[in-house]
Design an enzyme around this catalytic site. Structure first.
Site, PDB file in Angstrom:
ATOM      1  N   HIS A   1      -2.766  17.848  -9.690  1.00 13.50           N
ATOM      2  CA  HIS A   1      -2.049  16.619  -9.341  1.00 13.50           C
ATOM      3  C   HIS A   1      -2.067  15.732 -10.568  1.00 13.50           C
ATOM      4  O   HIS A   1      -3.100  15.194 -10.953  1.00 13.50           O
ATOM      5  CB  HIS A   1      -2.663  15.875  -8.148  1.00 13.50           C
ATOM      6  CG  HIS A   1      -1.957  14.574  -7.897  1.00 13.50           C
ATOM      7  ND1 HIS A   1      -2.625  13.393  -7.687  1.00 13.50           N
ATOM      8  CD2 HIS A   1      -0.631  14.273  -7.882  1.00 13.50           C
ATOM      9  CE1 HIS A   1      -1.724  12.417  -7.540  1.00 13.50           C
ATOM     10  NE2 HIS A   1      -0.519  12.924  -7.648  1.00 13.50           N
TER      11      HIS A   1
ATOM     12  N   GLU B   1       0.819  -1.223   0.000  1.00  9.54           N
ATOM     13  CA  GLU B   1       0.000   0.000   0.000  1.00  9.54           C
ATOM     14  C   GLU B   1       0.846   1.264   0.000  1.00  9.54           C
ATOM     15  O   GLU B   1       1.911   1.307   0.608  1.00  9.54           O
ATOM     16  CB  GLU B   1      -0.933   0.024   1.219  1.00  9.54           C
ATOM     17  CG  GLU B   1      -1.908  -1.131   1.308  1.00  9.54           C
ATOM     18  CD  GLU B   1      -2.941  -1.160   0.175  1.00  9.54           C
ATOM     19  OE1 GLU B   1      -3.048  -0.158  -0.562  1.00  9.54           O
ATOM     20  OE2 GLU B   1      -3.624  -2.187   0.036  1.00  9.54           O
ATOM     21  N   GLY B   2       0.327   2.286  -0.655  1.00  7.84           N
ATOM     22  CA  GLY B   2       1.034   3.567  -0.766  1.00  7.84           C
ATOM     23  C   GLY B   2       0.867   4.450   0.470  1.00  7.84           C
ATOM     24  O   GLY B   2       0.101   4.150   1.385  1.00  7.84           O
TER      25      GLY B   2
ATOM     26  N   ASN C   1      -0.544   7.312   0.918  1.00  7.06           N
ATOM     27  CA  ASN C   1      -1.798   8.002   1.198  1.00  7.06           C
ATOM     28  C   ASN C   1      -2.911   7.094   1.697  1.00  7.06           C
ATOM     29  O   ASN C   1      -3.759   7.528   2.470  1.00  7.06           O
ATOM     30  CB  ASN C   1      -2.222   8.809  -0.023  1.00  7.06           C
ATOM     31  CG  ASN C   1      -1.268   9.968  -0.220  1.00  7.06           C
ATOM     32  OD1 ASN C   1      -1.289  10.928   0.530  1.00  7.06           O
ATOM     33  ND2 ASN C   1      -0.370   9.848  -1.185  1.00  7.06           N
TER      34      ASN C   1
HETATM   35  N1  LIG Z   1       6.316  14.247  -4.901  1.00  5.88           N
HETATM   36  C1  LIG Z   1       5.258  13.658  -5.438  1.00  5.88           C
HETATM   37  N2  LIG Z   1       5.113  12.318  -5.349  1.00  5.88           N
HETATM   38  C2  LIG Z   1       4.029  11.762  -5.887  1.00  5.88           C
HETATM   39  C3  LIG Z   1       3.038  12.510  -6.564  1.00  5.88           C
HETATM   40  N3  LIG Z   1       2.085  11.672  -6.983  1.00  5.88           N
HETATM   41  C4  LIG Z   1       2.466  10.452  -6.579  1.00  5.88           C
HETATM   42  N4  LIG Z   1       3.640  10.496  -5.914  1.00  5.88           N
HETATM   43  C5  LIG Z   1       4.389   9.363  -5.312  1.00  5.88           C
HETATM   44  O1  LIG Z   1       3.626   8.188  -5.478  1.00  5.88           O
HETATM   45  C6  LIG Z   1       2.960   7.851  -4.288  1.00  5.88           C
HETATM   46  C7  LIG Z   1       1.478   7.738  -4.595  1.00  5.88           C
HETATM   47  O2  LIG Z   1       1.015   6.598  -4.100  1.00  5.88           O
HETATM   48  P1  LIG Z   1      -0.302   6.533  -3.189  1.00  5.88           P
HETATM   49  O3  LIG Z   1      -0.035   7.289  -1.960  1.00  5.88           O
HETATM   50  O4  LIG Z   1      -0.653   5.104  -3.112  1.00  5.88           O
HETATM   51  O5  LIG Z   1      -1.426   7.273  -4.009  1.00  5.88           O
HETATM   52  P2  LIG Z   1      -2.003   6.803  -5.402  1.00  5.88           P
HETATM   53  O6  LIG Z   1      -1.179   5.672  -5.930  1.00  5.88           O
HETATM   54  O7  LIG Z   1      -2.082   8.022  -6.234  1.00  5.88           O
HETATM   55  O8  LIG Z   1      -3.442   6.290  -5.099  1.00  5.88           O
HETATM   56  P3  LIG Z   1      -3.924   4.753  -4.767  1.00  5.88           P
HETATM   57  O9  LIG Z   1      -3.079   3.784  -5.510  1.00  5.88           O
HETATM   58  O10 LIG Z   1      -5.370   4.740  -5.145  1.00  5.88           O
HETATM   59  O11 LIG Z   1      -3.707   4.587  -3.314  1.00  5.88           O
HETATM   60  C8  LIG Z   1       3.206   8.938  -3.292  1.00  5.88           C
HETATM   61  O12 LIG Z   1       3.313   8.488  -1.980  1.00  5.88           O
HETATM   62  C9  LIG Z   1       4.485   9.558  -3.817  1.00  5.88           C
HETATM   63  O13 LIG Z   1       5.593   8.848  -3.329  1.00  5.88           O
HETATM   64  C10 LIG Z   1       3.231  13.922  -6.645  1.00  5.88           C
HETATM   65  O14 LIG Z   1       2.421  14.650  -7.196  1.00  5.88           O
HETATM   66  N5  LIG Z   1       4.345  14.427  -6.080  1.00  5.88           N
HETATM   67 MG   LIG Z   2      -1.072   3.705  -4.820  1.00  5.92          MG
END
Ligand SMILES: Nc1nc2c(ncn2[C@@H]2O[C@H](COP(=O)(O)OP(=O)(O)OP(=O)(O)O)[C@@H](O)[C@H]2O)c(=O)[nH]1
Ligand SMILES: [Mg+2]
Length: 433
Positions: free
Chosen positions: A294, A59-60, A62
Site C-alpha cells: 500500500h 474524515e476518510g 477507513n
Molecule cells: N484506490 C485506492 N485509493 C486509495 C489508496 N490509498 C488511499 N486511497 C484513497 O484515499 C483514501 C484514504 O483515506 P483514509 O481512508 O482516510 O486513509 P488514510 O488517509 O490513509 O489514513 P488516515 O488519514 O490516518 O485516516 C481512501 O479512502 C481512498 O479514497 C489506494 O491504495 N487505492
Molecule cells: Mg485520511
C-alpha cells in the site's frame, strides 16, 4: 399514528423478532433473546427505535469504518434492553473521492459491504429503507457530539447538554424544524437538536439514550467522539469481521488475482466462510505469489512528511522483499497519479508490477470507494504485505489479513523513509475470537 406508519412499525417489530430465531444459534449473542426468568410477552414488545449517526466531514473512508464498529457495539448493548436498529449513514462527499464525472453522494452501504454479514452482528437498515418505513423524512432527536470546551486535563467519563462549540451546520426554520446536510437528502428534517459535550466510551451514552430520549429515531452526528469500548478484544473483532466486503467487489478482485497474479483461494489457502463460523490460526493462509504494497501518496506526503519513502526508496525496499521471499510479482494499491505509478514501475527491471485500473463501468457502478476496496482486497491476499506509516487504509488491510489467517510477520510491515531503513515496525493487533 397513521395506519400506514403503524403497519410498518408492526412489520419492523416482526422482522426483529424473526431475527431472534434466525440468529438463535449465534454464539453468546444475546441481543434479542429473553432470559429464563423473563416473562415478557410478545404483546408487550417495545416498538423498535432507530439510531443514526454521522462522522466529521473531514474524515476518510477507513476511519469511518472504524467509527461504524464503535457504534455497532453500542447498538448491540442497547439491544440488551430494547430493540434498536442501526440506520446506516449513506456514503458521500468524502474528501478523497474526487473522480471527475462521478456523482458520489447517497451511496448505500450495500455498494461496499455485504449487508447480511453486517446483520449477523447487529440489526441494520439503509437510510432509504428507514425513510420508507417511517413514511416521512423525519429524525426525532439530534445530539451533536462535541468535546468539552477548553479540552481536558484529566480523562474521565462525563457528558452534558451544553452550548454548541462551533458551527454545527444545523439551522432551525420558522416552524422550529432543524435542517442540515443529512447526506444530501434535502427533504429530511429533525424535530429536536442539541449539542452534547462528551468524553467517554461508546456505551457510556447508553443510559442517556434509554432514559433521556424518547424519539423513534435518534441521530448522533460526530460519532467519532465516541471511543471504542474495548479496542482489540473479541467484541471489537466481531464487529470488524462482520464488515465483509460486498460480493461484487470481492469477485472483481478475485478475477484480477486469478488473471494477473496466479492467485486463487484454494491454492493460497484463503477461502472465505460465513464470518460467524470462520476461525483461522495464524499461518493458515499462504497468500498469492506476490508482494502486496500500500503506497500512500497525495495528501499523505504532507500529512506524514518524513515518514514516507520516495518512489525510488520504496522500490528499493520492495526489491529486497521480493528477493527474500523468492517472489516475482508486485501488486501496488495506491492513490498515486499515473505518472508517479509509471515512475515507480520503471525502477523494476526484472519483476512485474501491477495496479488495478478499473473499467469505466466499474468506476461508475462502484465509485472511488469500491475501487479502494478492490485494491484492499487484492493487497490483503498477497503472500507478504507492506503498508504506509499509520495509514488507516493500511490498517484495514492488516485486519483483513488477520481474519484470513496470515502469519503476523507477513502482515505488520511498513515502508520506511529513505533516511531510516531500520524504522520502527507498525503495532501488531492480532485477531481475538
Ligand atoms: N484506490 C485506492 N485509493 C486509495 C489508496 N490509498 C488511499 N486511497 C484513497 O484515499 C483514501 C484514504 O483515506 P483514509 O481512508 O482516510 O486513509 P488514510 O488517509 O490513509 O489514513 P488516515 O488519514 O490516518 O485516516 C481512501 O479512502 C481512498 O479514497 C489506494 O491504495 N487505492
Ligand atoms: Mg485520511
Amino acid at each position: 399514528m397513521e395506519t400506514k406508519e403503524a403497519w410498518h412499525l408492526t412489520l419492523v417489530v416482526f422482522i426483529c423478532w424473526l431475527a431472534v430465531f434466525v440468529r438463535a444459534d449465534a454464539e453468546d449473542d444475546i441481543a434479542f433473546s429473553a432470559g429464563e426468568s423473563d416473562t415478557t410477552k410478545f404483546g408487550q414488545a417495545k416498538s423498535v427505535r432507530y439510531l443514526l449517526y454521522d462522522v466529521n466531514p473531514g474524515e476518510g473512508f477507513n476511519l469511518r469504518r472504524d467509527v461504524y464498529m464503535r457504534v455497532t457495539n453500542l447498538v448491540k448493548e442497547l439491544n440488551k434492553e430494547e430493540p434498536w436498529v442501526l440506520v446506516l449513514p449513506p456514503w458521500g462527499r468524502l474528501y478523497h473521492w474526487k473522480s471527475p464525472d462521478l456523482e458520489q453522494i447517497k451511496i448505500p452501504w450495500s455498494t461496499f459491504f455485504d449487508l447480511p454479514s453486517l446483520r449477523e452482528h447487529v440489526p441494520v437498515i439503509e437510510f432509504e429503507e428507514y425513510l420508507k418505513l417511517r413514511g416521512e423524512p423525519v429524525i426525532d432527536e439530534v445530539y451533536y457530539l462535541q468535546g468539552f470546551k477548553g479540552g481536558w486535563t484529566k480523562w474521565e467519563e462525563k457528558m452534558n447538554i451544553t452550548e454548541c462549540n462551533e458551527g454545527t451546520g444545523f439551522v432551525q426554520d420558522e416552524e422550529g424544524n432543524w435542517y442540515s446536510w443529512f447526506f444530501g437528502y434535502e427533504e429530511v428534517y429533525a424535530k429536536k437538536f442539541a449539542c452534547l459535550s462528551y468524553m467517554g466510551h461508546a456505551t457510556f451514552i447508553k443510559p442517556f439514550l434509554l432514559k433521556n430520549t424518547i424519539g423513534r429515531c435518534v441521530m448522533l452526528p460526530r460519532a467519532e467522539v465516541l471511543l471504542h469500548d474495548h479496542f482489540g478484544n473479541s467484541e471489537y473483532w466481531k464487529a470488524r469481521r462482520s464488515m465483509v466486503f460486498a460480493k461484487h467487489l470481492r469477485d472483481i478482485g478475485d478475477e484480477f488475482r486469478r488473471e494477473n497474479l496466479d492467485s486463487t483461494d484454494p491454492e493460497d489457502k484463503t477461502e472465505l466462510e460465513d464470518w460467524t463460523k470462520m476461525k483461522r490460526n495464524h499461518g493458515d493462509a499462504l497468500g498469492g505469489p506476490y508482494v502486496g504494497v500500500h503506497l500512500r501518496r497525495r495528501d499523505y506526503l504532507y500529512a506524514r512528511e518524513g515518514n514516507l519513502p520516495s518512489l525510488k526508496g520504496a522500490a528499493k525496499q520492495i526489491k529486497k522483499i521480493l528477493k527474500k521471499y523468492n517472489l516475482q510479482k508486485v501488486f501496488v494499491a495506491t492513490d498515486a497519479p499515473s505518472e508517479e505509478f509509471e515512475e515507480f514501475k520503471n525502477y523494476f527491471k526484472k519483476s512485474k508490477v501491477y495496479r488495478f485500473v478499473p473499467s469505466k463501468e466499474i468506476k461508475e457502478k462502484y465509485k472511488d470507494g469500491g475501487v479502494a476496496i478492490i485494491d484492499q482486497w487484492i493487497a490483503a491476499h498477497a503472500r507478504y504485505f507492506v503498508g504506509s506509516y499509520e495509514s488507516t487504509f493500511s490498517f484495514r488491510i492488516q485486519e483483513e489479513r488477520e481474519i484470513l489467517g496470515f502469519d503476523p510477520d507477513m502482515t505488520f510491515n511498513r515502508l520506511c523513509p529513505d533516511n531510516d531503513s531500520d524504522c520502527e515496525k507498525p503495532s501488531i493487533w492480532k485477531i481475538v475470537y
